[in-house]
Design an enzyme around this catalytic site. Structure first.
Site, PDB file in Angstrom:
ATOM      1  N   PHE A 128     -19.140 -21.672 -21.338  1.00  0.00           N
ATOM      2  CA  PHE A 128     -19.233 -21.177 -19.964  1.00  0.00           C
ATOM      3  C   PHE A 128     -19.215 -22.391 -19.035  1.00  0.00           C
ATOM      4  CE2 PHE A 128     -21.556 -19.625 -16.218  1.00  0.00           C
ATOM      5  CZ  PHE A 128     -20.845 -18.471 -15.959  1.00  0.00           C
ATOM      6  N   ASP A 187     -27.136 -21.997 -26.521  1.00  0.00           N
ATOM      7  CA  ASP A 187     -27.121 -21.089 -25.383  1.00  0.00           C
ATOM      8  C   ASP A 187     -27.018 -19.669 -25.942  1.00  0.00           C
ATOM      9  OD1 ASP A 187     -26.351 -19.380 -23.284  1.00  0.00           O
ATOM     10  OD2 ASP A 187     -25.320 -20.980 -22.213  1.00  0.00           O
ATOM     11  N   TYR A 230     -31.056 -11.415 -17.801  1.00  0.00           N
ATOM     12  CA  TYR A 230     -30.534 -10.308 -16.995  1.00  0.00           C
ATOM     13  C   TYR A 230     -29.384  -9.573 -17.659  1.00  0.00           C
ATOM     14  CZ  TYR A 230     -27.630 -14.307 -15.537  1.00  0.00           C
ATOM     15  OH  TYR A 230     -26.831 -15.426 -15.519  1.00  0.00           O
ATOM     16  N   LYS A 231     -28.986  -9.975 -18.864  1.00  0.00           N
ATOM     17  CA  LYS A 231     -27.924  -9.277 -19.574  1.00  0.00           C
ATOM     18  C   LYS A 231     -28.550  -8.242 -20.509  1.00  0.00           C
ATOM     19  CE  LYS A 231     -24.998 -13.436 -19.435  1.00  0.00           C
ATOM     20  NZ  LYS A 231     -24.129 -13.069 -18.296  1.00  0.00           N
ATOM     21  N   ARG A 258     -13.217  -7.277 -20.376  1.00  0.00           N
ATOM     22  CA  ARG A 258     -14.421  -7.379 -21.212  1.00  0.00           C
ATOM     23  C   ARG A 258     -15.206  -6.070 -21.152  1.00  0.00           C
ATOM     24  NH1 ARG A 258     -18.426 -12.200 -20.440  1.00  0.00           N
ATOM     25  NH2 ARG A 258     -18.911 -10.890 -18.640  1.00  0.00           N
TER      26      ARG A 258
END
Length: 398
Positions: A129, A198, A223-224, A373
């Protein structure tokens, strides 16, 4: 009714996790973007009203002690710990993923330097990322290290006597590819290097096994798949036997051994508290703590089993419904190499396709230039949702 829809309804009826869906605020859409922002657990608003009206409005500063605000970063960290395979006392919550990556990576290099051998190299996932790459480059400049981007599969051959630290994503954010955390961690250790993982796209989606696999340091967002809310604070894991060597590049009063002593010299606290920096974001932190209650009694292994079943079923439905040549999966077929999302390459106007999908109640997201996605959160996504998503996709691209 199609055979696939009939199968989907039968599988939903037999799903042991299906009852959890009612614990979330969901409309009639098929929500497949939980790998960007998890759905709202239904009990969180009432909990936050208490935090705001009573704890902040009435108790005010007394809530730091009477309301448990001061210990929330470690307390919430211990709620997350079992979801990533860690014992208590090694995980602290606070700051963003980016800030925690910086703390962990610089601390890893400092520990490697303490070990001796003149280590001056950081390996980073070449497809990471972007922010992780930016942070790694900054950490390399700060520590006078050379930064080497490499594909995760190439890490074992790239490791050497100069490697201080390795920063890797557990799951690739674009493709959903799951990398081999146990083997790559072991390879780094054999070379004398430290690992920073990560976990943004794996925490809450699949077993991680931080303790079991000897991971040194790990970070992840909440938050995912953990459903903590937009911008909810990230977590930092520091393996217990490394905590007295964890030298944070961001020492703050919250990680001081005597935070209220206000001494000019810094003395780090014991344990995972060293990962703290400044005053915790209490509102977001307590919203996350409330959200994590949906995990009470839920097995991560069961979540993983359903995740694989959902993504298998989605790929099957796409194969049967979508005209040939319109999309192509770039997510690995092998379960051992798949996270909890499916990424489809759509060579013709992928951004427009996703906008039309969202307009028809199937919410995923688009990654430029041509990736669609779809994230599968087993706590609230079912098989009928999955069949519907594939059917609507076929109509949109066909």
């Amino acid at each position: 009714m199609s055979e696939l829809l009939s199968e989907a309804e039968a599988r939903d009826a037999a799903d042991g996790l299906a009852g959890l869906r009612d614990r979330f605020v969901l409309d009639g859409a098929v929500y497949l973007d939980g790998n960007s922002l998890g759905a709202l657990p239904a009990h969180v608003p009432a909990r936050m009203e208490d935090v705001i009206r009573r704890q902040w409005g009435e108790l005010r500063i007394r809530s730091w002690t009477e309301g448990g605000w001061w210990t929330a970063p470690e307390r919430v960290g211990d709620r997350i710990a079992p979801l990533v395979g860690a014992a208590a006392g090694q995980t602290v919550v606070g700051d963003s993923t980016s800030v925690n990556v910086f703390k962990a990576l610089v601390a890893a290099v400092r520990m490697a330097r303490e070990d001796g051998g003149g280590r001056d190299e950081i390996l980073v996932d070449a497809a990471t990322f972007p922010t992780d790459g930016y942070i790694a480059a900054s950490a390399a400049r700060l520590t006078d290290c050379r930064l080497r981007p490499v594909a995760p599969a190439e890490v074992p051959s790239a490791l050497g006597g100069r490697t201080a630290a390795v920063l890797l994503n557990h799951v690739d954010y674009r493709t959903g590819r799951l990398h081999d955390l146990p083997a790559l961690t072991a390879a780094a250790h054999a070379a004398g290097a430290y690992t920073v993982w990560d976990l943004c796209h794996s925490a809450g989606a699949l077993p991680v096994g931080l303790d079991a696999h000897g991971v040194d340091l790990a970070v992840g967002c909440t938050y995912k798949y953990l459903n903590g809310g937009p911008g909810s604070p990230a977590f930092l894991y520091v393996r217990r036997d490394l905590q007295d060597r964890f030298d944070s590049p961001l020492p703050g009063w919250n990680s001081h051994a005597e935070p209220f002593g206000m001494r000019p010299g810094y003395e780090p606290a014991e344990g995972a508290v060293r990962g703290r920096v400044g005053t915790p974001d209490i509102l977001s932190l307590l919203a996350l703590e409330a959200a994590l209650e949906v995990w009470d009694g839920v097995s991560v292994a069961a979540v993983r089993a359903k995740s694989l079943a959902l993504t298998d079923f989605f790929l099957r439905c796409v194969g049967e419904y979508v005209p040939a040549g319109r999309v192509e999966s770039v997510t690995p077929e092998a379960h051992a190499e798949r996270g909890s999302q499916v990424a489809l390459r759509c060579p013709s106007d992928a951004g427009g396709v996703m906008r039309r999908l969202i307009g028809r109640g199937v919410v995923g997201d688009h990654r430029a230039p041509d990736i669609l996605r779809f994230g599968f959160t087993p706590l609230y996504v079912g098989f009928a949702d999955t069949e519907r998503a594939a059917r609507v996709l076929a109509e949109v691209v066909g």
